[in-house]
Design a protein around this motif. Structure first.
Motif, PDB file in Angstrom:
ATOM      1  N   ILE A 103      -4.273  -0.705  -2.953  1.00 30.89           N
ATOM      2  CA  ILE A 103      -5.158  -1.407  -3.879  1.00 30.89           C
ATOM      3  C   ILE A 103      -4.728  -2.863  -3.842  1.00 30.89           C
ATOM      4  O   ILE A 103      -3.531  -3.162  -3.769  1.00 30.89           O
ATOM      5  N   GLU A 104      -5.704  -3.775  -3.879  1.00 29.12           N
ATOM      6  CA  GLU A 104      -5.388  -5.180  -3.659  1.00 29.12           C
ATOM      7  C   GLU A 104      -6.343  -6.064  -4.445  1.00 29.12           C
ATOM      8  O   GLU A 104      -7.521  -5.762  -4.582  1.00 29.12           O
ATOM      9  N   VAL A 142       5.027  -3.941  -6.045  1.00 26.12           N
ATOM     10  CA  VAL A 142       3.982  -4.958  -5.912  1.00 26.12           C
ATOM     11  C   VAL A 142       4.363  -5.920  -4.794  1.00 26.12           C
ATOM     12  O   VAL A 142       5.474  -6.465  -4.783  1.00 26.12           O
ATOM     13  N   GLN A 143       3.452  -6.115  -3.851  1.00 23.28           N
ATOM     14  CA  GLN A 143       3.710  -7.006  -2.723  1.00 23.28           C
ATOM     15  C   GLN A 143       2.653  -8.111  -2.670  1.00 23.28           C
ATOM     16  O   GLN A 143       1.563  -7.983  -3.235  1.00 23.28           O
ATOM     17  N   ASN A 144       2.995  -9.184  -1.990  1.00 24.93           N
ATOM     18  CA  ASN A 144       2.084 -10.303  -1.827  1.00 24.93           C
ATOM     19  C   ASN A 144       1.553 -10.346  -0.401  1.00 24.93           C
ATOM     20  O   ASN A 144       2.274 -10.024   0.544  1.00 24.93           O
ATOM     21  N   GLY A 145       0.297 -10.736  -0.260  1.00 25.82           N
ATOM     22  CA  GLY A 145      -0.295 -10.827   1.071  1.00 25.82           C
ATOM     23  C   GLY A 145      -1.376 -11.888   1.097  1.00 25.82           C
ATOM     24  O   GLY A 145      -1.474 -12.724   0.203  1.00 25.82           O
ATOM     25  N   TYR A 146      -2.209 -11.828   2.131  1.00 24.99           N
ATOM     26  CA  TYR A 146      -3.313 -12.767   2.292  1.00 24.99           C
ATOM     27  C   TYR A 146      -4.525 -12.023   2.812  1.00 24.99           C
ATOM     28  O   TYR A 146      -4.392 -11.017   3.516  1.00 24.99           O
ATOM     29  N   ARG A 147      -5.693 -12.509   2.479  1.00 27.92           N
ATOM     30  CA  ARG A 147      -6.916 -11.916   3.021  1.00 27.92           C
ATOM     31  C   ARG A 147      -6.906 -12.082   4.545  1.00 27.92           C
ATOM     32  O   ARG A 147      -6.627 -13.153   5.062  1.00 27.92           O
ATOM     33  N   SER A 156      -2.945 -12.600  -2.173  1.00 28.04           N
ATOM     34  CA  SER A 156      -3.242 -11.364  -2.904  1.00 28.04           C
ATOM     35  C   SER A 156      -1.983 -10.712  -3.449  1.00 28.04           C
ATOM     36  O   SER A 156      -0.859 -11.043  -3.042  1.00 28.04           O
ATOM     37  N   CYS A 157      -2.208  -9.781  -4.378  1.00 24.79           N
ATOM     38  CA  CYS A 157      -1.164  -8.859  -4.830  1.00 24.79           C
ATOM     39  C   CYS A 157      -1.664  -7.456  -4.500  1.00 24.79           C
ATOM     40  O   CYS A 157      -2.846  -7.167  -4.683  1.00 24.79           O
ATOM     41  N   TYR A 158      -0.770  -6.612  -4.005  1.00 27.77           N
ATOM     42  CA  TYR A 158      -1.212  -5.258  -3.686  1.00 27.77           C
ATOM     43  C   TYR A 158      -0.094  -4.243  -3.874  1.00 27.77           C
ATOM     44  O   TYR A 158       1.094  -4.589  -3.948  1.00 27.77           O
ATOM     45  N   GLN A 159      -0.521  -2.998  -4.001  1.00 31.49           N
ATOM     46  CA  GLN A 159       0.412  -1.869  -4.016  1.00 31.49           C
ATOM     47  C   GLN A 159      -0.076  -0.849  -3.001  1.00 31.49           C
ATOM     48  O   GLN A 159      -1.278  -0.555  -2.935  1.00 31.49           O
ATOM     49  N   GLU A 160       0.841  -0.324  -2.227  1.00 28.48           N
ATOM     50  CA  GLU A 160       0.488   0.763  -1.317  1.00 28.48           C
ATOM     51  C   GLU A 160       0.447   2.061  -2.115  1.00 28.48           C
ATOM     52  O   GLU A 160       1.180   2.226  -3.095  1.00 28.48           O
TER      53      GLU A 160
END
Length: 205
Positions: A103-104, A142-147, A156-160
């Motif tokens: 989810i992101e 909670v991890q950080n990423g990019y589109r 972004s913030c996301y969780q696997e």
């Protein structure tokens, strides 16, 4: 007026694949739209699309102010969340979440909503126009990423999700209402379900 003109200009610069639909309206509303078309000197389609976009933005803003069901955040208590993949805003983001089992969120306050979910909470992924299409257990990390994994794009913030599973037959909004016995603000990015275990039992049958 400046707002709709700005949106029309932006819409021209960011063309996306479109779909056709039909709506019915009163003669009075149709006449008002025609007047706006004449004033802006653009097409009826451009005016109607941007009027709809303005209304949708207002609807989303209102729905995201609605309070969640109140649930105590106790240790070792599994909670149930409904997460809208926001397919209506970006189909690619929805596809990425489904493919990468996560989810992101890409903007506030939705980024912060990802942090509300703790390890082993159950998350139902809801796709606009379809229903619940997948589920999984939160990793709690909670991890950080990019589109598109591109640092030049939105962060972004996301969780696997663990034990992620796509449903062969989505659970439609009408069925969700029936099971929970109440309306659910599906357009809200994240909503905690007070009686989410009822949905969980149906899905796990």
């Amino acid at each position: 007026m400046a707002g709709i003109i700005s949106m029309i200009e932006n819409n021209e610069q960011n063309k996306k694949e479109t779909v056709a639909t039909t709506i019915r309206m009163t003669e009075e509303i149709a006449s008002q739209i025609e007047g706006l078309v004449d004033y802006l000197e653009t097409s009826k389609n451009e005016v109607m699309v941007n009027l709809l976009k303005t209304g949708l933005e207002q609807a989303y803003q209102y729905i995201n102010t609605m309070d969640d069901d109140i649930i105590e955040s106790e240790e070792n208590v599994i909670r149930y969340f409904l997460f809208n993949t926001n397919k209506g805003n970006n189909v690619a983001d929805h596809a990425r979440m489904m493919d990468e089992e996560r989810i992101e969120a890409f903007s506030s306050p939705w980024k912060e909503s990802i942090k509300k979910i703790k390890k082993d909470d159950i998350v139902f992924l809801y796709a606009n126009g379809e229903g619940i299409v997948a589920y999984g257990k939160a990793s709690g990390i909670v991890q950080n990423g990019y589109r598109y994994d591109d640092p030049k794009q939105d962060g972004s913030c996301y969780q696997e999700l663990i034990d992620f599973k796509k449903l062969s037959k989505p659970i439609k909004a009408s069925e969700i209402y029936k099971v929970l016995g109440k309306k659910v603000p599906f357009l809200k990015a994240l909503y905690i379900l007070k009686h989410g275990e009822k949905l969980w039992k149906i899905i796990k049958k």
